[in-house]
Design a protein around this motif. Sequence first.
Motif, short mmCIF file in Angstrom:
data_model
loop_
_atom_site.label_atom_id
_atom_site.label_comp_id
_atom_site.label_asym_id
_atom_site.label_seq_id
_atom_site.Cartn_x
_atom_site.Cartn_y
_atom_site.Cartn_z
N ILE A 63 1.05 -1.22 -0.38
CA ILE A 63 -0.03 -0.08 0.37
C ILE A 63 0.45 1.06 0.06
O ILE A 63 1.68 1.47 0.65
CB ILE A 63 -0.68 0.27 0.91
N ALA A 64 0.93 1.75 -1.17
CA ALA A 64 1.31 3.39 -1.11
C ALA A 64 0.65 4.49 -1.30
O ALA A 64 0.06 4.98 -2.14
CB ALA A 64 2.55 3.37 -1.81
N MET A 65 -0.42 4.48 -0.69
CA MET A 65 -0.95 6.11 -0.79
C MET A 65 -0.35 7.48 -1.21
O MET A 65 0.22 7.92 -1.26
CB MET A 65 -1.79 6.82 0.76
N PRO A 66 -1.38 7.66 -2.59
CA PRO A 66 -1.22 8.73 -3.63
C PRO A 66 -1.34 10.38 -2.22
O PRO A 66 -2.54 9.87 -1.33
CB PRO A 66 -2.17 8.86 -4.31
N LYS A 67 -1.03 11.46 -3.12
CA LYS A 67 -1.87 12.34 -2.18
C LYS A 67 -3.70 12.21 -2.17
O LYS A 67 -3.67 11.70 -3.12
CB LYS A 67 -1.56 13.07 -3.34
N PHE A 78 -7.72 8.70 9.04
CA PHE A 78 -7.67 7.24 8.94
C PHE A 78 -8.41 5.91 8.14
O PHE A 78 -7.66 5.31 7.77
CB PHE A 78 -7.97 6.68 10.22
N GLN A 79 -9.36 7.26 7.51
CA GLN A 79 -10.84 6.45 6.53
C GLN A 79 -9.64 5.72 5.36
O GLN A 79 -9.85 4.72 5.39
CB GLN A 79 -11.55 7.26 6.36
N ARG A 80 -9.39 6.57 5.15
CA ARG A 80 -8.62 6.18 3.20
C ARG A 80 -7.24 4.68 3.74
O ARG A 80 -7.12 3.87 2.64
CB ARG A 80 -7.96 6.96 2.73
N TYR A 81 -6.62 4.78 5.04
CA TYR A 81 -5.35 3.76 5.31
C TYR A 81 -6.29 2.44 5.76
O TYR A 81 -6.08 1.13 5.88
CB TYR A 81 -5.02 3.97 6.97
N TRP A 98 -0.50 6.67 7.80
CA TRP A 98 -0.84 7.35 8.57
C TRP A 98 0.47 8.46 9.10
O TRP A 98 -0.21 8.88 9.69
CB TRP A 98 -1.68 6.65 9.39
N TYR A 99 1.89 7.61 9.08
CA TYR A 99 2.28 8.70 10.26
C TYR A 99 2.95 9.99 9.72
O TYR A 99 3.80 10.69 10.28
CB TYR A 99 3.47 8.00 10.29
N ASN A 100 2.41 9.81 7.96
CA ASN A 100 2.51 11.40 7.15
C ASN A 100 2.14 12.30 7.96
O ASN A 100 2.95 13.40 8.20
CB ASN A 100 1.73 10.88 5.97
N ARG A 101 1.41 12.22 8.71
CA ARG A 101 0.44 12.95 9.26
C ARG A 101 1.87 13.82 10.75
O ARG A 101 1.34 14.93 10.94
CB ARG A 101 -0.21 13.08 10.02
N ALA A 102 1.97 12.39 11.22
CA ALA A 102 3.25 13.09 12.56
C ALA A 102 4.48 13.83 12.07
O ALA A 102 5.12 14.26 12.77
CB ALA A 102 3.89 11.39 12.92
N VAL A 103 5.37 13.40 10.64
CA VAL A 103 5.79 14.04 9.78
C VAL A 103 6.03 14.53 9.05
O VAL A 103 6.49 16.36 9.00
CB VAL A 103 7.28 12.91 10.17
N VAL A 104 6.05 14.31 7.58
CA VAL A 104 6.20 14.33 6.59
C VAL A 104 5.33 17.00 6.35
O VAL A 104 5.88 16.88 6.37
CB VAL A 104 5.56 14.00 5.36
N GLU A 105 3.71 16.09 7.14
CA GLU A 105 2.56 17.22 7.13
C GLU A 105 2.71 18.62 7.85
O GLU A 105 2.83 19.16 7.30
CB GLU A 105 1.32 15.83 7.18
N PRO A 106 3.65 18.20 8.68
CA PRO A 106 3.85 19.39 9.90
C PRO A 106 4.73 20.03 9.26
O PRO A 106 5.47 21.28 9.30
CB PRO A 106 3.87 19.10 11.35
N GLN A 122 -4.74 10.26 18.48
CA GLN A 122 -6.10 9.12 18.10
C GLN A 122 -4.48 8.39 17.54
O GLN A 122 -5.54 6.97 18.43
CB GLN A 122 -6.64 9.85 17.22
N VAL A 123 -3.72 8.04 17.36
CA VAL A 123 -3.58 7.13 16.99
C VAL A 123 -2.83 6.07 18.29
O VAL A 123 -3.15 5.22 17.60
CB VAL A 123 -1.32 7.82 15.85
N ASN A 124 -2.86 6.15 19.27
CA ASN A 124 -1.92 5.36 20.49
C ASN A 124 -3.22 4.43 20.73
O ASN A 124 -3.43 2.89 19.90
CB ASN A 124 -2.10 6.07 21.10
N ASN A 125 -4.19 5.26 20.66
CA ASN A 125 -5.47 4.18 20.88
C ASN A 125 -6.19 3.20 19.46
O ASN A 125 -6.86 2.39 19.69
CB ASN A 125 -6.89 5.31 21.32
N ILE A 126 -5.93 3.67 18.32
CA ILE A 126 -6.66 3.12 17.16
C ILE A 126 -5.69 1.92 17.10
O ILE A 126 -5.92 0.61 16.98
CB ILE A 126 -6.61 4.39 15.84
N GLU A 127 -4.07 2.12 16.62
CA GLU A 127 -3.31 0.93 17.39
C GLU A 127 -3.48 -0.41 18.34
O GLU A 127 -3.60 -1.66 17.12
CB GLU A 127 -1.53 1.64 17.20
#
Length: 257
Positions: A63-67, A78-81, A98-106, A122-127
Amino acid sequence: MKDSPEYKAELQDLQRELVLLQQDVVKNNKRLLIIFEGRDAAGKGGAIRHFTRHLNPRGMRVIAMPKPTEKETGQWFFQRYFLGLPNPGEIIFFDRSWYNRAVVEPVMGFCTPAQYEEFMGQVNNIEKMLIDDGIQIIKFWFSINRTAQQNRFEARKSDVLKQWKLSTVDALAQEKWDEFTHFKEKMFERTHTLSSPWVIVNGNDKAKARLESIRYVLAKSDYEGKGQIGTRLHPDPKLVRPFDLDYLVAKRKSDKL
């Protein structure tokens, strides 16, 4: 190393073990999710290709998500992931996640501070929910030093077969090196848990990173026939190791002195 007969033989033995692992996953309806994150040009894509080369494509997906599309930007993040989560009897490889939002996006300004904080909350609870439901999660961070990254970027520019790998983020990776480091460390600090730890892979030597990351997955998995190929399954701790939160805390304290 990557062209030596010894390396090729060792890689093939580990890939044979991966086939045994996949057969067990399929037979017992297990679900395995392996996340590949890391610096740009650290070798994530190459590692995934070596993981998957001899696996049955009917029992695994990359799985390699596009933009995200305009519609997806209006969804819960998280929905599309979730559409890429493993089904029973399946191994999933996330080439970024989903960790794009933790590093690349900010770093790149692709999300707001509020969106970033919402994700981190949210991410820890989801995992944990995914793990409680029976999904085995392995989270790799492929590390690389600044010089090696620059050399690989230059190699991509000069090789038409590799130019497709270049992106806007790549162009700013060196300029924003310290910002990436800052958010990477915040991600480790807030999302490294006992049930879903971060595993650091030294990616300066691609060949060794591939071998040792495969070894880590095999070492952490239970499967029928494990070890029957006869190759070493435990990774070199100098090249693959769990993230050390105590080290990060000590480092930050020393930086303030």
